[in-house]
Motif scaffolding. Structure first.
Motif, PDB file in Angstrom:
ATOM      1  N   HIS A   3      -4.125  -4.182   3.129  1.00 18.55           N
ATOM      2  CA  HIS A   3      -4.090  -3.490   4.410  1.00 18.55           C
ATOM      3  C   HIS A   3      -4.326  -4.494   5.528  1.00 18.55           C
ATOM      4  CE1 HIS A   3      -4.160   0.599   2.616  1.00 18.55           C
ATOM      5  NE2 HIS A   3      -4.908   0.026   1.687  1.00 18.55           N
ATOM      6  N   GLU A  59      -4.349  -2.980  -3.437  1.00 18.49           N
ATOM      7  CA  GLU A  59      -3.633  -2.667  -2.214  1.00 18.49           C
ATOM      8  C   GLU A  59      -4.019  -3.672  -1.138  1.00 18.49           C
ATOM      9  OE1 GLU A  59      -4.199   1.297  -0.862  1.00 18.49           O
ATOM     10  OE2 GLU A  59      -2.849   2.193  -2.350  1.00 18.49           O
ATOM     11  N   ASN A  64       0.846  -1.188   0.000  1.00 16.88           N
ATOM     12  CA  ASN A  64       0.000   0.000   0.000  1.00 16.88           C
ATOM     13  C   ASN A  64       0.883   1.241   0.000  1.00 16.88           C
ATOM     14  OD1 ASN A  64       0.496   0.759   2.930  1.00 16.88           O
ATOM     15  ND2 ASN A  64      -0.474  -1.238   3.201  1.00 16.88           N
ATOM     16  N   ALA A  65       0.258   2.385  -0.066  1.00 18.32           N
ATOM     17  CA  ALA A  65       1.021   3.626  -0.180  1.00 18.32           C
ATOM     18  C   ALA A  65       1.775   3.977   1.098  1.00 18.32           C
ATOM     19  CB  ALA A  65       0.076   4.782  -0.554  1.00 18.32           C
ATOM     20  N   ARG A  66       1.366   3.424   2.232  1.00 20.37           N
ATOM     21  CA  ARG A  66       2.001   3.768   3.500  1.00 20.37           C
ATOM     22  C   ARG A  66       3.121   2.821   3.891  1.00 20.37           C
ATOM     23  NH1 ARG A  66      -0.523   2.915   7.701  1.00 20.37           N
ATOM     24  NH2 ARG A  66      -2.089   1.459   6.872  1.00 20.37           N
ATOM     25  N   GLN A  67       3.128   1.613   3.343  1.00 23.38           N
ATOM     26  CA  GLN A  67       4.059   0.600   3.807  1.00 23.38           C
ATOM     27  C   GLN A  67       4.761  -0.092   2.649  1.00 23.38           C
ATOM     28  OE1 GLN A  67       0.989  -1.566   6.081  1.00 23.38           O
ATOM     29  NE2 GLN A  67       2.352  -1.420   7.852  1.00 23.38           N
TER      30      GLN A  67
END
Length: 389
Positions: A133, A131, A96-99
């Protein structure tokens, strides 16, 4: 509650006179009860706070497993052919965009170790982007149908609540560790060491309380002169000042008392020596490490000579703890993500890239290279490499 005191007046009976000595005073009754130990709850929040966030042994053991497992590279196969690049590998590299991949997998393994459960949600868009999560275990509940089969995950954050399907075409995945008494939820390895965890934490709190109490031992000074009498106010104040100034503080811990004039020291609790303090603490630390599958030698816990050397303990850590966990997760992720990509894609891990197994790998290469009855192609296949074309 009515008490049947031995000296109480009873109807129809005469109470004998009791001689009271002037120096003896009145008698007293001491009531003693067997205290029940208070144990930490087995839920995710309690194990996270008391274990991962407050206990150094549990914290380090969980991080060692999660970080080592997250660092193992992934491999993708289509049939027997290894794929150099594939959208599944790209998704695992950046879920994902955060990890990034290692951070995502470290969190997943951490959830499994502290909760026995890990919850994953796949988010797909109309453009084909995907993605992944992770859902925090204490915010998820498994929803079962009338037959008792799990069909969805119920996730809530604050007052918001939603469902994630676990059906064949659903977007949720529930990973569990074996639980002998629960059909839907897994058992956390740290929960098996709950008593050892509480003992280790209690030992640390005892040390801290001792220092907060100016490192004074628990006991009482008893004044019992042969000729009788009591301390005067001046003598009492002087004795109190001497105790505070001469025997308080961490730098004066263990300093012997100089007693005179009828003074005697009566210990009122067990000393660390009587409690076998350090041995109990190290024993609890070993139990925590063993429950999580980390050789105590790797954590610097004294008194454990199971392995001949550090390298052997490290190899056992990877072979008995890390790689079985990675293999289990690889099978689950492959079965969940594989059908969503075109072709027959199988997910596995690359043990040859694990630095902790380098000595084992070199020994294998030496044995295979010494097998003169094998051809070069057979040797390559024996160590996991494809035949040269």
């Amino acid at each position: 509650m009515a008490w049947n005191w031995p000296w109480a007046r009873r109807p129809g009976r005469e109470v004998a006179s009791v001689e009271r000595k002037q120096a003896g005073g009145y008698g007293f009754v001491a009531l003693h009860g067997q205290g029940e130990a208070l144990w930490t709850r087995r839920d995710y929040g309690a194990l996270s706070r008391e274990g991962f966030m407050r206990n150094p042994v549990a914290h380090r053991a969980v991080r060692m497993i999660a970080e080592a497992a997250a660092a193992v590279p992934w491999l993708a196969y289509e049939g027997e052919a290894e794929l150099d690049a594939h959208p599944l590998l790209a998704l695992l590299a950046r879920p994902n965009a955060r990890q990034a991949g290692p951070g995502f997998m470290e969190m997943l393994y951490g959830h499994l170790l502290l909760s026995g459960n890990a919850y994953l949600e796949l988010v797909e868009t109309g453009t084909g982007a995907r993605e992944m999560h992770l859902l925090r275990p204490d915010r998820v509940a498994v929803v079962a149908d009338r037959s008792g089969w799990p069909v969805a995950l119920e996730h809530w954050a604050g007052s918001a609540k939603r469902r994630v399907s676990l059906e064949e075409d659903g977007t949720g995945l529930h990973l569990t560790l074996f639980h002998p008494l629960d059909d839907h939820y897994g058992f956390a390895p740290l929960a098996a060491a709950l008593q050892a965890l509480d003992i280790h934490n209690a030992a640390a709190r005892w040390n801290k309380a001792l220092l907060d109490n100016s490192a004074r031992p628990s006991g009482a000074l008893v004044y019992a002169p042969k000729e009788g009498g009591n301390l005067s106010d001046e003598q009492f104040d002087r004795l109190k000042v001497e105790l505070e100034q001469g025997y308080s503080g961490a730098s004066r811990a263990g300093r012997p008392l100089l007693l005179e004039g009828g003074l005697d020291w009566k210990a009122m609790s067990l000393s660390p020596r009587d409690m076998d303090f350090m041995q109990a603490k190290n024993g609890a630390a070993r139990d925590i490490a063993l429950a999580l599958g980390v050789p105590p030698m790797l954590l610097g816990i004294p008194g454990d000579n199971t392995y001949a050397n550090y390298q052997e303990a490290n190899r056992a850590f990877y072979r008995l703890t890390v790689l079985p966990l990675v293999g289990r997760v690889a099978k689950e992720l492959g079965g969940f993500l594989g059908p969503r990509f075109d072709g027959d894609v199988r997910l596995w891990f690359d043990a040859d890239q694990v630095e902790g197994l380098s000595a084992e790998r070199e020994a294998l290469w030496a044995r295979v290279n010494g097998a003169t009855f094998l051809s070069d192609d057979e040797k390559r296949e024996a160590v996991g490499y494809g035949v040269r074309v």
